[in-house]
Design a protein around this motif. Structure first.
Motif, PDB file in Angstrom:
ATOM      1  N   LEU A   1       0.820  -1.211   0.000  1.00 47.84           N
ATOM      2  CA  LEU A   1       0.000   0.000   0.000  1.00 47.84           C
ATOM      3  C   LEU A   1       0.853   1.261   0.000  1.00 47.84           C
ATOM      4  CD1 LEU A   1      -2.829  -1.081   2.498  1.00 47.84           C
ATOM      5  CD2 LEU A   1      -2.957  -0.936   0.002  1.00 47.84           C
ATOM      6  N   VAL A   2       1.954   1.247   0.744  1.00 48.17           N
ATOM      7  CA  VAL A   2       2.864   2.400   0.737  1.00 48.17           C
ATOM      8  C   VAL A   2       3.438   2.597  -0.661  1.00 48.17           C
ATOM      9  CG1 VAL A   2       5.047   3.292   1.625  1.00 48.17           C
ATOM     10  CG2 VAL A   2       3.412   2.223   3.187  1.00 48.17           C
ATOM     11  N   ASN A   3       3.825   1.504  -1.310  1.00 46.94           N
ATOM     12  CA  ASN A   3       4.355   1.590  -2.668  1.00 46.94           C
ATOM     13  C   ASN A   3       3.305   2.136  -3.631  1.00 46.94           C
ATOM     14  OD1 ASN A   3       6.373   0.625  -4.885  1.00 46.94           O
ATOM     15  ND2 ASN A   3       4.440  -0.345  -5.455  1.00 46.94           N
ATOM     16  N   GLU A   4       2.048   1.698  -3.482  1.00 48.80           N
ATOM     17  CA  GLU A   4       0.986   2.175  -4.366  1.00 48.80           C
ATOM     18  C   GLU A   4       0.733   3.659  -4.171  1.00 48.80           C
ATOM     19  OE1 GLU A   4      -0.855  -0.032  -6.791  1.00 48.80           O
ATOM     20  OE2 GLU A   4       1.186  -0.612  -6.320  1.00 48.80           O
ATOM     21  N   ALA A   5       0.779   4.113  -2.912  1.00 41.09           N
ATOM     22  CA  ALA A   5       0.514   5.525  -2.634  1.00 41.09           C
ATOM     23  C   ALA A   5       1.608   6.432  -3.184  1.00 41.09           C
ATOM     24  CB  ALA A   5       0.351   5.727  -1.131  1.00 41.09           C
ATOM     25  N   ARG A   6       2.835   5.936  -3.243  1.00 40.57           N
ATOM     26  CA  ARG A   6       3.973   6.762  -3.663  1.00 40.57           C
ATOM     27  C   ARG A   6       4.312   6.592  -5.138  1.00 40.57           C
ATOM     28  NH1 ARG A   6       8.828   5.995   0.510  1.00 40.57           N
ATOM     29  NH2 ARG A   6       9.619   7.689  -0.824  1.00 40.57           N
ATOM     30  N   SER A   7       3.776   5.554  -5.777  1.00 36.23           N
ATOM     31  CA  SER A   7       4.137   5.271  -7.161  1.00 36.23           C
ATOM     32  C   SER A   7       3.418   6.216  -8.124  1.00 36.23           C
ATOM     33  CB  SER A   7       3.790   3.820  -7.512  1.00 36.23           C
ATOM     34  OG  SER A   7       4.021   3.569  -8.881  1.00 36.23           O
ATOM     35  N   ALA A   8       4.110   6.613  -9.175  1.00 35.11           N
ATOM     36  CA  ALA A   8       3.490   7.454 -10.206  1.00 35.11           C
ATOM     37  C   ALA A   8       2.486   6.660 -11.045  1.00 35.11           C
ATOM     38  CB  ALA A   8       4.572   8.048 -11.107  1.00 35.11           C
ATOM     39  N   HIS A   9       2.686   5.364 -11.170  1.00 33.61           N
ATOM     40  CA  HIS A   9       1.795   4.502 -11.949  1.00 33.61           C
ATOM     41  C   HIS A   9       1.440   3.277 -11.115  1.00 33.61           C
ATOM     42  CE1 HIS A   9       2.754   7.026 -15.361  1.00 33.61           C
ATOM     43  NE2 HIS A   9       4.031   6.770 -15.191  1.00 33.61           N
ATOM     44  N   PRO A  10       0.562   3.427 -10.118  1.00 36.05           N
ATOM     45  CA  PRO A  10       0.226   2.298  -9.240  1.00 36.05           C
ATOM     46  C   PRO A  10      -0.573   1.228  -9.977  1.00 36.05           C
ATOM     47  CG  PRO A  10      -1.216   4.144  -8.790  1.00 36.05           C
ATOM     48  CD  PRO A  10      -0.186   4.641  -9.763  1.00 36.05           C
ATOM     49  N   LEU A  11      -0.496   0.023  -9.425  1.00 34.63           N
ATOM     50  CA  LEU A  11      -1.271  -1.077  -9.999  1.00 34.63           C
ATOM     51  C   LEU A  11      -2.760  -0.861  -9.812  1.00 34.63           C
ATOM     52  CD1 LEU A  11       0.919  -4.050  -8.761  1.00 34.63           C
ATOM     53  CD2 LEU A  11       0.573  -3.385 -11.130  1.00 34.63           C
ATOM     54  N   LEU A  12      -3.158  -0.398  -8.633  1.00 34.18           N
ATOM     55  CA  LEU A  12      -4.553  -0.169  -8.308  1.00 34.18           C
ATOM     56  C   LEU A  12      -4.785   1.320  -8.116  1.00 34.18           C
ATOM     57  CD1 LEU A  12      -5.361  -3.005  -5.731  1.00 34.18           C
ATOM     58  CD2 LEU A  12      -5.867  -2.961  -8.174  1.00 34.18           C
ATOM     59  N   ASN A  13      -5.919   1.787  -8.607  1.00 38.07           N
ATOM     60  CA  ASN A  13      -6.287   3.166  -8.372  1.00 38.07           C
ATOM     61  C   ASN A  13      -6.884   3.250  -6.971  1.00 38.07           C
ATOM     62  OD1 ASN A  13      -7.900   5.647  -8.315  1.00 38.07           O
ATOM     63  ND2 ASN A  13      -7.391   5.769 -10.504  1.00 38.07           N
ATOM     64  N   LEU A  14      -6.124   3.765  -6.001  1.00 40.48           N
ATOM     65  CA  LEU A  14      -6.563   3.790  -4.618  1.00 40.48           C
ATOM     66  C   LEU A  14      -7.768   4.701  -4.418  1.00 40.48           C
ATOM     67  CD1 LEU A  14      -3.124   3.803  -2.743  1.00 40.48           C
ATOM     68  CD2 LEU A  14      -4.574   1.873  -3.363  1.00 40.48           C
ATOM     69  N   THR A  15      -7.888   5.711  -5.266  1.00 35.55           N
ATOM     70  CA  THR A  15      -9.068   6.577  -5.175  1.00 35.55           C
ATOM     71  C   THR A  15     -10.335   5.798  -5.470  1.00 35.55           C
ATOM     72  OG1 THR A  15      -7.741   8.479  -5.869  1.00 35.55           O
ATOM     73  CG2 THR A  15     -10.136   8.686  -6.039  1.00 35.55           C
ATOM     74  N   VAL A  16     -10.272   4.919  -6.472  1.00 37.05           N
ATOM     75  CA  VAL A  16     -11.416   4.071  -6.795  1.00 37.05           C
ATOM     76  C   VAL A  16     -11.604   2.990  -5.725  1.00 37.05           C
ATOM     77  CG1 VAL A  16     -12.362   2.447  -8.489  1.00 37.05           C
ATOM     78  CG2 VAL A  16     -11.143   4.492  -9.248  1.00 37.05           C
ATOM     79  N   ALA A  17     -10.496   2.398  -5.288  1.00 39.93           N
ATOM     80  CA  ALA A  17     -10.577   1.284  -4.341  1.00 39.93           C
ATOM     81  C   ALA A  17     -11.170   1.702  -3.002  1.00 39.93           C
ATOM     82  CB  ALA A  17      -9.192   0.675  -4.136  1.00 39.93           C
ATOM     83  N   PHE A  18     -10.831   2.915  -2.538  1.00 43.77           N
ATOM     84  CA  PHE A  18     -11.270   3.352  -1.219  1.00 43.77           C
ATOM     85  C   PHE A  18     -12.290   4.483  -1.267  1.00 43.77           C
ATOM     86  CE2 PHE A  18      -7.015   1.533  -0.515  1.00 43.77           C
ATOM     87  CZ  PHE A  18      -7.337   0.576   0.438  1.00 43.77           C
ATOM     88  N   GLY A  19     -12.735   4.839  -2.468  1.00 43.95           N
ATOM     89  CA  GLY A  19     -13.729   5.888  -2.584  1.00 43.95           C
ATOM     90  C   GLY A  19     -15.136   5.340  -2.525  1.00 43.95           C
ATOM     91  N   SER A  20     -16.047   6.157  -1.997  1.00 43.51           N
ATOM     92  CA  SER A  20     -17.454   5.750  -1.873  1.00 43.51           C
ATOM     93  C   SER A  20     -18.047   5.496  -3.263  1.00 43.51           C
ATOM     94  CB  SER A  20     -18.231   6.853  -1.164  1.00 43.51           C
ATOM     95  OG  SER A  20     -19.594   6.512  -1.034  1.00 43.51           O
ATOM     96  N   PRO A  21     -18.909   4.463  -3.373  1.00 45.04           N
ATOM     97  CA  PRO A  21     -19.393   3.541  -2.345  1.00 45.04           C
ATOM     98  C   PRO A  21     -18.722   2.170  -2.400  1.00 45.04           C
ATOM     99  CG  PRO A  21     -20.846   3.387  -4.220  1.00 45.04           C
ATOM    100  CD  PRO A  21     -19.694   4.294  -4.628  1.00 45.04           C
ATOM    101  N   ILE A  22     -17.598   2.041  -3.127  1.00 47.13           N
ATOM    102  CA  ILE A  22     -17.013   0.731  -3.408  1.00 47.13           C
ATOM    103  C   ILE A  22     -16.667  -0.050  -2.134  1.00 47.13           C
ATOM    104  CG2 ILE A  22     -15.131  -0.469  -4.554  1.00 47.13           C
ATOM    105  CD1 ILE A  22     -17.247   0.734  -6.406  1.00 47.13           C
ATOM    106  N   PRO A  23     -15.994   0.540  -1.116  1.00 45.64           N
ATOM    107  CA  PRO A  23     -15.651  -0.266   0.072  1.00 45.64           C
ATOM    108  C   PRO A  23     -16.854  -0.895   0.752  1.00 45.64           C
ATOM    109  CG  PRO A  23     -14.397   1.775   0.056  1.00 45.64           C
ATOM    110  CD  PRO A  23     -15.413   1.905  -1.029  1.00 45.64           C
ATOM    111  N   SER A  24     -17.938  -0.125   0.912  1.00 48.97           N
ATOM    112  CA  SER A  24     -19.113  -0.682   1.582  1.00 48.97           C
ATOM    113  C   SER A  24     -19.780  -1.755   0.736  1.00 48.97           C
ATOM    114  CB  SER A  24     -20.114   0.425   1.909  1.00 48.97           C
ATOM    115  OG  SER A  24     -20.524   1.089   0.728  1.00 48.97           O
ATOM    116  N   LEU A  25     -19.755  -1.584  -0.578  1.00 48.67           N
ATOM    117  CA  LEU A  25     -20.348  -2.602  -1.443  1.00 48.67           C
ATOM    118  C   LEU A  25     -19.517  -3.883  -1.446  1.00 48.67           C
ATOM    119  CD1 LEU A  25     -21.502  -0.418  -4.463  1.00 48.67           C
ATOM    120  CD2 LEU A  25     -22.885  -1.328  -2.601  1.00 48.67           C
ATOM    121  N   LEU A  26     -18.194  -3.737  -1.435  1.00 47.23           N
ATOM    122  CA  LEU A  26     -17.345  -4.919  -1.345  1.00 47.23           C
ATOM    123  C   LEU A  26     -17.531  -5.605   0.007  1.00 47.23           C
ATOM    124  CD1 LEU A  26     -14.059  -3.642  -3.028  1.00 47.23           C
ATOM    125  CD2 LEU A  26     -15.794  -5.155  -3.990  1.00 47.23           C
TER     126      LEU A  26
END
Length: 538
Positions: free
Chosen positions: A261-286
Motif C-alpha cells: 500500500l505504501v508503494n501504491e501511494a507513492r508510485s506514479a503509476h500504481p497497480l490499483l487506483n486507490l481513489t477508486v478502491a477506497f472511494g465511496s461507495p465501493i468499500p461498503s459494497l465490497l
C-alpha cells in the motif's frame, strides 16, 4: 468495438472508450463465464473430495489440510498479476494461455505420487485458474452493450453460486461411480472448451500503450494477500493465535501488504487506483459482497456438517440436497436480471438480503435432530432466491458507479472480496460451530450423571433396542455408545442453529449497508434511463 489509444494514468491501464459496443460477443461471454464456473467448481470439489485425495497420496489430516489452501492462496497471489497482464497483453491472449495451462495441469494432477508433488501441482493449478475471475467482470463491462450489463452480472452471480451447490453432488457421483481422479479430469474438457470460445469469440486488439511493470507491487500485493488467506484457511485447525505458524503467516502477510500500500501511494503509476478502491461507495459494497459470500459458503458448510454428523449422510446424499437448491437458481437468474433492468439495484439486493435472513431464521428456530434433506428445502430455496438477488444487485450497483476505465481495478477488488469474504466467513462459522458444539455438549452433559435413575433407565432401553438377545454386560456398553451419539447429535444441532442465527444477523447488517447507499448515478446502464429511452424490451 472501436477503441482509441489507451493512456496510462493513476491505476492500471486506462483506455478511452469513445463509444460503447453495439453487439454481444456471445462466445467471448460464454468463455469468461465458463472460467468463473471452472474456478469456483474446482476449488469446491477439492474440499468435498479431500478425504479421497489425501488417501491417494498417503497424507494425514494435518498435512492434507494444505491441499485446498495451496490452490486458493495461489489464486489470491496471482489476482493482481492477472489484471496487469490483461492490461499489458490483452485478456484474450492471457486467458487462452491460462486455460491451456490449467487443462494440462488438471490432466496430470491425479498422477501425483506424493503430497509435496500434489501441493506443487495445486499451486500451479491455482496460478492458472486465478486469471479467470479477475478478468470476467471487466470483459463484461467493456465488451457488452450497457443495456445487457444486468444480464451479464446476473449470469456472473449465477455461476458463482451454481458451482458451489452442485460440487458436492458431482464429487459424490465421481467417487461412487468412477474415481476421485475425475474431480480434476473434468476440468480438462471445460478448459479446452473455454479456450476455443476465447479464440473464436474475442477479437485481437492491439495494445498501443503497455502499462509500466511494477514488479515490487505485483509481488508484495499478491504475497501479502496469499499469506493472510493461508492464515485464515488454516486458523481453525491451528487453533488461531495459539499457534506460532499462525502468528507468522498473519504478521508476514500484514507487513508485506502494508509495504504494498505504501508503494501504491507513492508510485506514479500504481497497480490499483486507490481513489477508486477506497472511494465511496465501493468499500461498503465490497463489504456487502463479503458478507454475502460469508452466508453462501457458511450455508454450504453448515448443512453438510449437520447431515453428515447427525444423520450420517454421505457426500452424494448431501450433494443431492444442495443440488435442489442450485437448480431453481437457473430460473431466478433471469428474474434478477429483469428486476435490475426495471428497478433500483438497491431494491433488488435488499429483497435478496431479507430473503436470506428469513431463510436462516427458518432453520435456526425449527431445526431438530430428526431433520433430513427435505426439511431444509423450503428455507434453502428462499435463500437461493435471496442469494441470486443480493449478489446480482450489489455487483450491478457497484458497476453503475464505475467508469469503464476502472473495470480492471474493480475486477481485482471483487476477486479479493470474494475469496477473503468467503474464507473469513467460513473460518468464523467453522470456529463458531466448534465452540458452540463444545458448549452445548458440556451443558447437556451436566444433566447426564452416572447413577442417575433416568440415565440408567435410558442406557438400559438403548442397550435392549440395539440387541434383543439378553446380554447385560454388552447392553450397557451399547447403551453408552448410543447415548453418547445422541448427546453429540443434540450438541451439533444446537451449534448449527446458533450459527444460522448469526448468519441472519450478518445478512441484516449487509442490508443496512445497502440501504444507506445513495442512488447510483445515471449512466448508459441506468435502469430508468434505459426504460425511458429504449422502452420495455431489453
Amino acid at each position: 468495438m472501436s477503441v482509441s489509444a489507451p493512456v496510462v494514468r493513476s491505476g492500471l491501464l486506462t483506455p478511452t472508450l469513445p463509444s460503447p459496443p453495439t453487439s454481444i460477443p456471445w462466445l467471448g461471454v460464454v468463455a469468461v463465464l465458463l472460467g468463473t464456473f471452472i474456478s469456483t467448481l474446482n476449488g469446491r470439489l477439492s474440499t468435498f473430495g479431500l478425504a479421497d485425495i489425501r488417501g491417494a497420496v498417503s497424507s494425514g489430516f494435518d498435512e492434507g489440510a494444505w491441499i485446498t489452501t495451496a490452490q486458493t492462496a495461489a489464486q489470491m497471489f496471482v489476482a493482481l498479476i492477472a489484471v496487469w497482464m490483461g492490461a499489458a497483453y490483452g485478456p484474450r491472449r492471457v486467458l487462452i494461455w491460462a486455460t491451456l495451462a490449467f487443462a494440462v495441469i488438471s490432466l496430470i494432477i491425479p498422477y501425483s505420487t506424493s503430497l509435496s508433488m500434489l501441493l506443487t501441482m495445486q499451486c500451479l493449478s491455482g496460478l492458472a485458474s486465478g486469471f479467470f475471475i479477475p478478468l470476467t467482470l471487466p470483459f463484461l463491462v467493456l465488451n457488452m452493450p450497457p443495456r445487457y450489463w444486468a444480464f451479464g452480472v446476473a449470469i456472473y452471480a449465477l455461476n458463482l453460486e451454481l458451482s458451489l451447490n452442485i460440487s458436492a453432488s458431482l464429487e459424490g457421483w465421481y467417487v461412487d461411480h468412477h474415481s476421485w481422479r475425475w474431480i480434476f479430469w473434468q476440468n480438462v474438457p471445460l478448459a479446452l472448451a473455454m479456450s476455443l470460445c476465447l479464440r473464436q469469440g474475442i477479437a485481437i486488439k492491439p495494445i498501443l500503450v503497455k502499462p509500466p511493470l511494477d514488479l515490487f507491487g505485483l509481488v508484495t500485493g499478491g504475497a501479502g494477500l496469499a499469506l493472510i488467506y493461508a492464515a485464515l484457511d488454516q486458523g481453525n485447525r491451528l487453533d488461531w493465535l495459539n499457534s506460532g505458524l499462525e502468528w507468522g503467516l498473519l504478521g508476514a502477510g500484514a507487513l508485506i501488504l502494508v509495504a504494498f500500500l505504501v508503494n501504491e501511494a507513492r508510485s506514479a503509476h500504481p497497480l490499483l487506483n486507490l481513489t477508486v478502491a477506497f472511494g465511496s461507495p465501493i468499500p461498503s459494497l465490497l463489504l456487502a459482497i463479503s458478507f454475502l459470500r460469508l452466508t453462501i459458503l457458511s450455508t454450504s458448510y453448515l448443512i453438510p456438517l449437520y447431515l453428515g454428523s447427525v444423520r450420517g449422510y454421505r457426500a452424494l446424499d448431501v450433494g443431492d440436497t444442495l443440488l435442489w437448491i442450485a437448480i431453481p437458481q437457473l430460473a431466478f437468474c433471469p428474474l434478477a436480471a429483469l428486476m435490475l433492468r426495471r428497478s433500483d439495484a438497491r431494491l433488488v439486493s435488499c429483497i435478496g438480503f431479507i430473503f436470506i435472513s428469513v431463510g436462516c431464521l427458518m432453520v435456526a428456530y425449527n431445526l431438530t435432530p430428526l431433520w433430513g434433506s427435505r426439511q431444509f428445502l423450503p428455507s434453502q430455496l428462499l435463500q437461493a432466491l435471496g442469494q441470486s438477488f443480493a449478489l446480482s444487485g450489489v455487483v450491478f450497483f457497484a458497476v453503475l458507479h464505475l467508469r469503464p476505465q476502472y473495470a480492471l481495478t474493480f475486477g481485482a477488488m471483487v476477486q479479493t472480496a470474494r475469496l477473503f469474504g468467503g474464507e473469513i466467513g467460513l473460518a468464523f462459522v467453522a470456529t463458531l460451530a466448534r465452540v458452540r458444539e463444545q458448549v452445548a455438549s458440556n451443558l447437556i452433559g451436566l444433566h447426564v450423571q452416572i447413577g442417575d435413575a433416568q440415565v440408567v433407565e435410558r442406557l438400559r432401553s438403548y442397550g435392549a433396542a440395539t440387541k434383543p438377545v439378553a446380554d447385560p454386560a454388552g447392553a450397557a456398553g451399547r447403551g453408552a455408545l448410543v447415548l453418547e451419539s445422541a448427546v453429540r447429535a443434540a450438541a451439533t444441532t444446537q451449534a448449527v442453529m446458533d450459527c444460522f442465527v448469526v448468519l441472519a444477523f450478518f445478512s441484516a447488517v449487509a442490508l443496512l449497508f445497502v440501504v444507506s447507499r445513495k442512488p447510483a448515478p445515471e449512466g448508459p446502464a441506468s435502469p430508468m434511463l434505459l426504460f425511458r429511452t429504449q422502452g420495455p424490451k431489453p
